[in-house]
Design a protein around this motif. Structure first.
Motif, PDB file in Angstrom:
ATOM      1  N   LEU A 159       0.828  -1.192   0.000  1.00 50.83           N
ATOM      2  CA  LEU A 159       0.000   0.000   0.000  1.00 50.83           C
ATOM      3  C   LEU A 159       0.867   1.247   0.000  1.00 50.83           C
ATOM      4  CD1 LEU A 159      -3.036   0.757   0.233  1.00 50.83           C
ATOM      5  CD2 LEU A 159      -2.755   0.743   2.706  1.00 50.83           C
ATOM      6  N   GLU A 160       0.705   2.082  -1.022  1.00 48.21           N
ATOM      7  CA  GLU A 160       1.410   3.363  -1.043  1.00 48.21           C
ATOM      8  C   GLU A 160       0.694   4.330  -0.115  1.00 48.21           C
ATOM      9  OE1 GLU A 160       2.872   6.844  -4.195  1.00 48.21           O
ATOM     10  OE2 GLU A 160       1.904   5.005  -4.919  1.00 48.21           O
ATOM     11  N   GLU A 161       1.468   5.120   0.615  1.00 48.54           N
ATOM     12  CA  GLU A 161       0.868   6.007   1.609  1.00 48.54           C
ATOM     13  C   GLU A 161       0.829   7.457   1.136  1.00 48.54           C
ATOM     14  OE1 GLU A 161      -1.326   6.655   3.693  1.00 48.54           O
ATOM     15  OE2 GLU A 161      -0.588   5.384   5.326  1.00 48.54           O
ATOM     16  N   HIS A 162      -0.148   8.193   1.644  1.00 45.07           N
ATOM     17  CA  HIS A 162      -0.285   9.632   1.422  1.00 45.07           C
ATOM     18  C   HIS A 162      -0.440  10.314   2.778  1.00 45.07           C
ATOM     19  CE1 HIS A 162      -1.374   7.895  -2.452  1.00 45.07           C
ATOM     20  NE2 HIS A 162      -1.127   9.062  -3.012  1.00 45.07           N
ATOM     21  N   LEU A 163      -0.027  11.551   2.857  1.00 45.59           N
ATOM     22  CA  LEU A 163      -0.088  12.321   4.096  1.00 45.59           C
ATOM     23  C   LEU A 163      -1.077  13.467   3.946  1.00 45.59           C
ATOM     24  CD1 LEU A 163       3.756  12.561   4.810  1.00 45.59           C
ATOM     25  CD2 LEU A 163       2.137  10.940   5.799  1.00 45.59           C
ATOM     26  N   VAL A 164      -1.900  13.662   4.977  1.00 48.14           N
ATOM     27  CA  VAL A 164      -2.917  14.711   4.917  1.00 48.14           C
ATOM     28  C   VAL A 164      -3.059  15.350   6.300  1.00 48.14           C
ATOM     29  CG1 VAL A 164      -4.756  13.017   5.338  1.00 48.14           C
ATOM     30  CG2 VAL A 164      -5.317  15.221   4.318  1.00 48.14           C
ATOM     31  N   PRO A 165      -3.069  16.690   6.383  1.00 52.16           N
ATOM     32  CA  PRO A 165      -3.257  17.363   7.668  1.00 52.16           C
ATOM     33  C   PRO A 165      -4.673  17.134   8.197  1.00 52.16           C
ATOM     34  CG  PRO A 165      -2.267  18.849   6.054  1.00 52.16           C
ATOM     35  CD  PRO A 165      -2.753  17.648   5.308  1.00 52.16           C
ATOM     36  N   VAL A 166      -4.782  16.822   9.486  1.00 50.59           N
ATOM     37  CA  VAL A 166      -6.087  16.615  10.115  1.00 50.59           C
ATOM     38  C   VAL A 166      -6.132  17.359  11.444  1.00 50.59           C
ATOM     39  CG1 VAL A 166      -6.457  14.358   9.031  1.00 50.59           C
ATOM     40  CG2 VAL A 166      -5.349  14.472  11.271  1.00 50.59           C
ATOM     41  N   MET A 167      -7.341  17.752  11.828  1.00 48.66           N
ATOM     42  CA  MET A 167      -7.547  18.457  13.092  1.00 48.66           C
ATOM     43  C   MET A 167      -9.001  18.295  13.499  1.00 48.66           C
ATOM     44  SD  MET A 167      -7.403  22.248  11.381  1.00 48.66           S
ATOM     45  CE  MET A 167      -6.359  21.646  10.053  1.00 48.66           C
ATOM     46  N   SER A 168      -9.306  18.639  14.727  1.00 47.71           N
ATOM     47  CA  SER A 168     -10.687  18.559  15.180  1.00 47.71           C
ATOM     48  C   SER A 168     -11.479  19.733  14.588  1.00 47.71           C
ATOM     49  CB  SER A 168     -10.750  18.623  16.705  1.00 47.71           C
ATOM     50  OG  SER A 168     -10.389  19.925  17.162  1.00 47.71           O
ATOM     51  N   PRO A 169     -12.793  19.591  14.425  1.00 49.94           N
ATOM     52  CA  PRO A 169     -13.595  20.713  13.923  1.00 49.94           C
ATOM     53  C   PRO A 169     -13.459  21.962  14.785  1.00 49.94           C
ATOM     54  CG  PRO A 169     -14.852  18.679  13.841  1.00 49.94           C
ATOM     55  CD  PRO A 169     -13.589  18.363  14.582  1.00 49.94           C
ATOM     56  N   GLN A 199      14.325  12.288  10.475  1.00 54.56           N
ATOM     57  CA  GLN A 199      14.294  13.492  11.295  1.00 54.56           C
ATOM     58  C   GLN A 199      12.937  13.563  11.987  1.00 54.56           C
ATOM     59  OE1 GLN A 199      15.494  17.158   9.262  1.00 54.56           O
ATOM     60  NE2 GLN A 199      16.240  15.917   7.562  1.00 54.56           N
ATOM     61  N   LYS A 200      12.901  14.130  13.174  1.00 55.62           N
ATOM     62  CA  LYS A 200      11.655  14.110  13.939  1.00 55.62           C
ATOM     63  C   LYS A 200      10.567  14.984  13.323  1.00 55.62           C
ATOM     64  CE  LYS A 200      12.948  17.733  17.285  1.00 55.62           C
ATOM     65  NZ  LYS A 200      13.053  18.053  18.728  1.00 55.62           N
ATOM     66  N   ASP A 201      10.921  15.904  12.420  1.00 51.66           N
ATOM     67  CA  ASP A 201       9.913  16.730  11.746  1.00 51.66           C
ATOM     68  C   ASP A 201       9.943  16.527  10.230  1.00 51.66           C
ATOM     69  OD1 ASP A 201      12.362  17.900  11.363  1.00 51.66           O
ATOM     70  OD2 ASP A 201      11.894  19.750  12.438  1.00 51.66           O
ATOM     71  N   GLN A 202      10.456  15.378   9.792  1.00 52.80           N
ATOM     72  CA  GLN A 202      10.698  15.138   8.372  1.00 52.80           C
ATOM     73  C   GLN A 202       9.424  15.159   7.538  1.00 52.80           C
ATOM     74  OE1 GLN A 202      13.550  12.105   7.632  1.00 52.80           O
ATOM     75  NE2 GLN A 202      13.105  11.939   5.457  1.00 52.80           N
ATOM     76  N   GLU A 203       8.347  14.548   8.037  1.00 51.06           N
ATOM     77  CA  GLU A 203       7.126  14.473   7.245  1.00 51.06           C
ATOM     78  C   GLU A 203       6.484  15.851   7.066  1.00 51.06           C
ATOM     79  OE1 GLU A 203       5.526   9.955   7.747  1.00 51.06           O
ATOM     80  OE2 GLU A 203       4.936  11.361   9.308  1.00 51.06           O
ATOM     81  N   ASP A 209       7.117  21.635   1.864  1.00 49.93           N
ATOM     82  CA  ASP A 209       7.846  21.750   0.603  1.00 49.93           C
ATOM     83  C   ASP A 209       6.935  21.423  -0.579  1.00 49.93           C
ATOM     84  OD1 ASP A 209      10.462  22.023  -0.854  1.00 49.93           O
ATOM     85  OD2 ASP A 209      10.006  19.952  -1.383  1.00 49.93           O
ATOM     86  N   SER A 210       6.115  20.384  -0.443  1.00 52.77           N
ATOM     87  CA  SER A 210       5.202  20.007  -1.524  1.00 52.77           C
ATOM     88  C   SER A 210       4.165  21.087  -1.785  1.00 52.77           C
ATOM     89  CB  SER A 210       4.508  18.689  -1.175  1.00 52.77           C
ATOM     90  OG  SER A 210       3.570  18.328  -2.161  1.00 52.77           O
ATOM     91  N   MET A 211       3.730  21.756  -0.718  1.00 58.88           N
ATOM     92  CA  MET A 211       2.721  22.813  -0.844  1.00 58.88           C
ATOM     93  C   MET A 211       3.347  24.161  -1.213  1.00 58.88           C
ATOM     94  SD  MET A 211      -0.130  21.282  -0.296  1.00 58.88           S
ATOM     95  CE  MET A 211      -1.249  22.656  -0.043  1.00 58.88           C
ATOM     96  N   LYS A 212       4.684  24.161  -1.345  1.00 57.79           N
ATOM     97  CA  LYS A 212       5.431  25.382  -1.682  1.00 57.79           C
ATOM     98  C   LYS A 212       5.178  26.492  -0.662  1.00 57.79           C
ATOM     99  CE  LYS A 212       5.928  24.464  -6.631  1.00 57.79           C
ATOM    100  NZ  LYS A 212       5.831  23.021  -6.418  1.00 57.79           N
ATOM    101  N   PRO A 262      -5.149  19.307   0.874  1.00 55.96           N
ATOM    102  CA  PRO A 262      -5.007  18.085   0.076  1.00 55.96           C
ATOM    103  C   PRO A 262      -3.915  17.162   0.617  1.00 55.96           C
ATOM    104  CG  PRO A 262      -3.960  19.925  -1.048  1.00 55.96           C
ATOM    105  CD  PRO A 262      -4.689  20.510   0.138  1.00 55.96           C
ATOM    106  N   ALA A 263      -4.047  15.892   0.299  1.00 56.02           N
ATOM    107  CA  ALA A 263      -3.027  14.915   0.668  1.00 56.02           C
ATOM    108  C   ALA A 263      -1.871  14.981  -0.332  1.00 56.02           C
ATOM    109  CB  ALA A 263      -3.624  13.515   0.682  1.00 56.02           C
ATOM    110  N   ILE A 264      -0.711  14.578   0.112  1.00 54.61           N
ATOM    111  CA  ILE A 264       0.460  14.481  -0.766  1.00 54.61           C
ATOM    112  C   ILE A 264       1.006  13.061  -0.689  1.00 54.61           C
ATOM    113  CG2 ILE A 264       1.055  16.906  -0.397  1.00 54.61           C
ATOM    114  CD1 ILE A 264       3.461  15.785   1.323  1.00 54.61           C
ATOM    115  N   LYS A 265       1.739  12.664  -1.716  1.00 60.38           N
ATOM    116  CA  LYS A 265       2.383  11.363  -1.670  1.00 60.38           C
ATOM    117  C   LYS A 265       3.458  11.363  -0.587  1.00 60.38           C
ATOM    118  CE  LYS A 265       1.647   9.706  -6.381  1.00 60.38           C
ATOM    119  NZ  LYS A 265       2.302   9.137  -7.590  1.00 60.38           N
ATOM    120  N   ALA A 266       3.465  10.320   0.214  1.00 60.46           N
ATOM    121  CA  ALA A 266       4.444  10.232   1.303  1.00 60.46           C
ATOM    122  C   ALA A 266       5.803   9.741   0.816  1.00 60.46           C
ATOM    123  CB  ALA A 266       3.929   9.294   2.386  1.00 60.46           C
TER     124      ALA A 266
END
Length: 298
Positions: A159-169, A199-203, A209-212, A262-266
């Protein structure tokens, strides 16, 4: 080849794996002095320098790397054959090792389907560490989260993974997300150990960087050694987590989490490593493949 040389090669493989006399000595239940002497004796017998020795420890020479590749492969094959010879052909147990996050958020909710299809088979799951060594051979299968540009030889991409920011409403409604300074006002939630050596903040750095989005420095944040913990903290309103999309269940549909970006490729994914094989293991692997295919087609 002398018996002592064969024994020395097995010892060499352990030292080469750790590239540390201290760690290797702990695994072999030897003193570092005795272990160092055994390695020197092996080098003398082979007339080959296997390690560069320096103040920070050991590194393999080019000759040592070539030898380790062959020895490690051979030992792995011997262990596999011995395990298969000992394992009964009628085994009904599958021993599986994976990370707690993938076990808790992805596998466990789906195991009822496997049990429905194969009620006679039992899955023994080991998810006791934030990171998994997919080279371990004390289980039948390993599912490991790996970067695409690292050594995944022998692994099958599940399974290829994607990363997406999430938060509570509530957290989302507390800020003006159109503001240019928004990322300096919020709290980031990090998976500090997505894979060995990260790195602890790598993702989060990859996402920005992906979102420029260029930031002078990352916002304040909290760090967790498991992705599911960061996601739980986001649901509790602590901040914004960078969730793995495959691990998101019903949280978004139930409005427990919102995903305004939006999600980005991990550039990473979940890889399956088969350490042993028997009919029960083969059934589980087929079920995994079918389940992931069905998930993609939804």
């Amino acid at each position: 080849m002398r018996t002592s040389t064969f024994a020395g090669l097995a010892t060499f493989a352990v030292v080469a794996k750790h590239q540390s006399l201290t760690k290797a000595a702990q695994e072999l239940h030897l003193t570092t002095g005795a272990l160092s002497q055994q390695i020197k004796q092996l080098e003398n017998r082979l007339d080959i320098t296997l390690f560069h020795r320096h103040s920070r420890g050991l590194t393999l020479t080019d000759s040592g790397k070539q030898l380790f590749d062959v020895v490690d492969l051979s030992i792995g094959q011997i262990k596999q054959v011995l395990a298969e010879l000992k394992a009964p052909l009628t085994s009904t147990e599958i021993r599986l090792k994976l990370t707690p996050s993938f076990a808790f958020k992805w596998l466990v909710p789906k195991l009822h389907d496997f049990n429905r299809q194969y009620p006679e088979l039992k899955v023994q799951t080991f998810a006791d560490g934030a990171l998994v060594d997919h080279r371990c051979d004390d289980v039948d299968l390993v599912i490991d989260y790996c970067q695409f540009d690292t050594d995944t030889n022998g692994g099958e991409l599940l399974l290829e993974e994607h990363l997406v920011p999430v938060m509570s409403p509530a957290y989302y409604n507390s800020f003006n997300w159109q503001s240019e300074s928004i990322w300096q006002e919020i709290t980031l939630l990090h998976d500090a150990m997505p894979w060995q050596g990260a790195q602890k903040d790598q993702e989060w750095l990859s996402w920005f960087d992906s979102m420029k989005l260029e930031l002078a420095q990352l916002p304040q944040g909290h760090y967790f050694n498991r992705t599911d913990m960061a996601m739980a903290a986001a649901e509790a309103g602590l901040g914004v987590a960078l969730a793995r999309q495959a691990l998101l269940g019903s949280e978004v549909e139930q409005n427990r989490l919102v995903t305004p970006y939006p999600a980005i490729k991990a550039e990473a994914g979940y890889f399956l490593y088969r350490q042993h094989n028997n009919p029960a293991v083969e059934c589980f692997c087929q079920w995994l493949s079918q389940t992931i295919t069905q998930q993609r087609n939804r």
